[in-house]
Design a protein around this motif. Structure first.
Motif, mmCIF file in Angstrom:
data_model
loop_
_atom_site.group_PDB
_atom_site.id
_atom_site.type_symbol
_atom_site.label_atom_id
_atom_site.label_comp_id
_atom_site.label_asym_id
_atom_site.label_seq_id
_atom_site.Cartn_x
_atom_site.Cartn_y
_atom_site.Cartn_z
ATOM 1 N N UNK A 49 0.667 -1.219 0.000
ATOM 2 C CA UNK A 49 0.083 -0.081 0.043
ATOM 3 C C UNK A 49 0.877 1.079 -0.015
ATOM 4 N N UNK A 50 0.599 2.019 -0.986
ATOM 5 C CA UNK A 50 1.476 3.519 -1.116
ATOM 6 C C UNK A 50 0.593 4.537 -0.949
ATOM 7 N N UNK A 51 0.373 4.902 0.381
ATOM 8 C CA UNK A 51 -0.773 6.064 0.510
ATOM 9 C C UNK A 51 -0.745 7.458 -0.115
ATOM 10 N N UNK A 52 0.563 7.703 -0.372
ATOM 11 C CA UNK A 52 0.526 8.928 -0.808
ATOM 12 C C UNK A 52 0.498 9.103 -2.450
ATOM 13 N N UNK A 53 0.888 8.033 -2.987
ATOM 14 C CA UNK A 53 1.126 7.724 -4.354
ATOM 15 C C UNK A 53 -0.540 7.528 -4.680
ATOM 16 N N UNK A 54 -1.216 6.777 -3.756
ATOM 17 C CA UNK A 54 -2.712 6.616 -4.339
ATOM 18 C C UNK A 54 -3.611 7.831 -4.076
ATOM 19 N N UNK A 55 -3.166 8.736 -3.192
ATOM 20 C CA UNK A 55 -4.036 10.031 -2.866
ATOM 21 C C UNK A 55 -3.677 10.707 -4.285
ATOM 22 N N UNK A 56 -2.400 10.633 -4.640
ATOM 23 C CA UNK A 56 -2.188 11.641 -5.544
ATOM 24 C C UNK A 56 -2.673 11.039 -7.111
ATOM 25 N N UNK A 57 -2.562 9.852 -7.083
ATOM 26 C CA UNK A 57 -3.527 9.049 -8.534
ATOM 27 C C UNK A 57 -4.908 9.478 -8.443
ATOM 28 N N UNK A 58 -5.428 9.403 -7.295
ATOM 29 C CA UNK A 58 -7.037 9.566 -7.139
ATOM 30 C C UNK A 58 -7.361 11.007 -7.051
ATOM 31 N N UNK A 59 -6.739 11.830 -6.620
ATOM 32 C CA UNK A 59 -6.893 13.290 -6.657
ATOM 33 C C UNK A 59 -6.769 13.902 -8.041
ATOM 34 N N UNK A 60 -5.442 13.555 -8.357
ATOM 35 C CA UNK A 60 -5.240 14.260 -9.599
ATOM 36 C C UNK A 60 -5.904 13.545 -11.109
#
Ligand code: GDP
Ligand code: CA
Length: 322
Positions: A49-60
């Motif tokens: 799980x890569x929380x920061x990368x996932x947040x960037x993917x979902x937000x952008x």
């Protein structure tokens, strides 16, 4: 224009979405490279799980849960309910059903021998980032993990950053952060080049200690920033000494730094050229170094407001260009 940003999760992603909206209007040919913190990464139930990368993917990528700022919109937690029924632990880390799709495919691709960079690029393609001129890079392909040494009197105990942040809500004081694997990590392909060849380097209002601070610890990153001829400009994550969300104050106190917009800029003093603060902090001075400060409203309430904030940051970058 080539813009390179260092980013954590929610604060970084929200700001960069506004920056991208602003660039689409004023400089549509721009290329935005985002170097993401991977110190928050954790393995749960055999999944990476890569929380920061996932947040960037979902937000952008337009799929984020807007109220939370992380995780997927229209999410459910049926799988997690099953895990709980089996008594599987941990249960303190939320794993949504749609979100699990990301963790499963990432874990499979990593197990097949692809690097974190390659996997991130494939995930970003699904979310349409490359087509929109956004390149998302993990800071390193080496697995690294931020651990928190808790301050519990005589006893010293370290927990994974996520356990401190999510389960303990950063309420147990941290005495220090240790990033396992960081000294042996190499910057991921493209990371140092993106810093060296940028026209503007941006620090969004990400956590200065456990998001941006971790990226700065990747060998070569800080030197590349110091050597950059492009202006380096940043946005304060603190307003009137308080983080807008999260526990950045607890992180700052662990490293002995005061919670203030000026003190955060001080952490970047060796390479920072311009610092954007909220009007509540107008007139602050960064001690001992020459950093141009400018004030503008820093609450990222929606995309247009955040785009206006990004416009102020780009204007500041022009003003401090060497
Ligand atoms: P995380 O990895 O999800 O914790 O996210 P980041 O490290 O990228 O960003 C966290 C930081 O964003 C926190 O320290 C917050 O203070 C900051 N932040 C969140 N929302 C806002 C906002 O609206 N304005 C500003 N200036 N900072 C914000
Ligand atoms: Ca994070």
């Amino acid at each position: 224009m080539r813009i390179t940003a260092l980013a954590g999760g929610v604060g970084g992603a929200r700001f960069l979405r506004g920056l991208k909206a602003q660039l689409d209007v004023v400089a549509p040919e721009s290329e935005l490279t985002v170097i993401a913190n991977t110190g928050d990464d954790i393995s749960l139930f055999g999944l990476r799980v890569c929380p920061d990368i996932d947040t960037l993917l979902y937000t952008l990528g337009g799929g984020v849960n807007e109220d939370q700022g992380w995780g997927r919109a229209d999410e459910s937690t049926r799988v997690q309910g099953e895990l709980a029924a089996y008594g599987a632990v941990p249960q303190w880390f939320t794993l949504g059903d749609l979100d699990l799709g990301t963790h499963i495919v990432r874990s499979q691709w990593l197990a097949q021998g692809q690097t974190a960079s390659e996997v991130t690029e494939r995930l970003a393609t699904r979310w349409g980032l490359p087509d929109r001129g956004i390149r998302l890079l993990p800071m390193t392909d080496t697995p690294v993990e931020t651990h928190v040494v808790l301050d519990e009197g005589d006893e010293q105990r370290a927990v994974h950053f996520q356990e401190w942040w999510v389960r303990l809500r950063a309420e147990v004081p941290a005495s220090r952060f240790v990033v396992a694997g960081l000294d042996r990590a190499a910057a991921a392909p493209g990371v140092l080049d993106a810093i060296r060849t940028a026209d503007v380097i941006v620090l969004p209002p990400s956590n200065p200690v456990v998001s941006i601070g971790i990226i700065l610890g990747v060998p070569g990153v800080r030197d590349a920033l110091r050597g950059s001829t492009a202006p380096v400009v940043g946005v304060s994550p603190l307003i009137s000494g308080r983080p807008v969300r999260g526990h950045a104050d607890a992180c700052l106190s662990a490293i002995g730094v005061e919670s203030s917009a000026a003190a955060v800029a001080g952490l970047y003093a060796d390479f920072l050229d311009g610092w954007l603060v909220d009007p509540a902090d107008a007139g602050v001075r960064v001690r001992g170094v020459e950093v141009a400060t400018h004030s503008a409203p820093l609450l990222m309430t929606d995309v247009p407001t955040t785009a206006a904030m990004a416009a102020e940051l780009l204007a500041l970058a022009e003003r401090v260009r060497r």
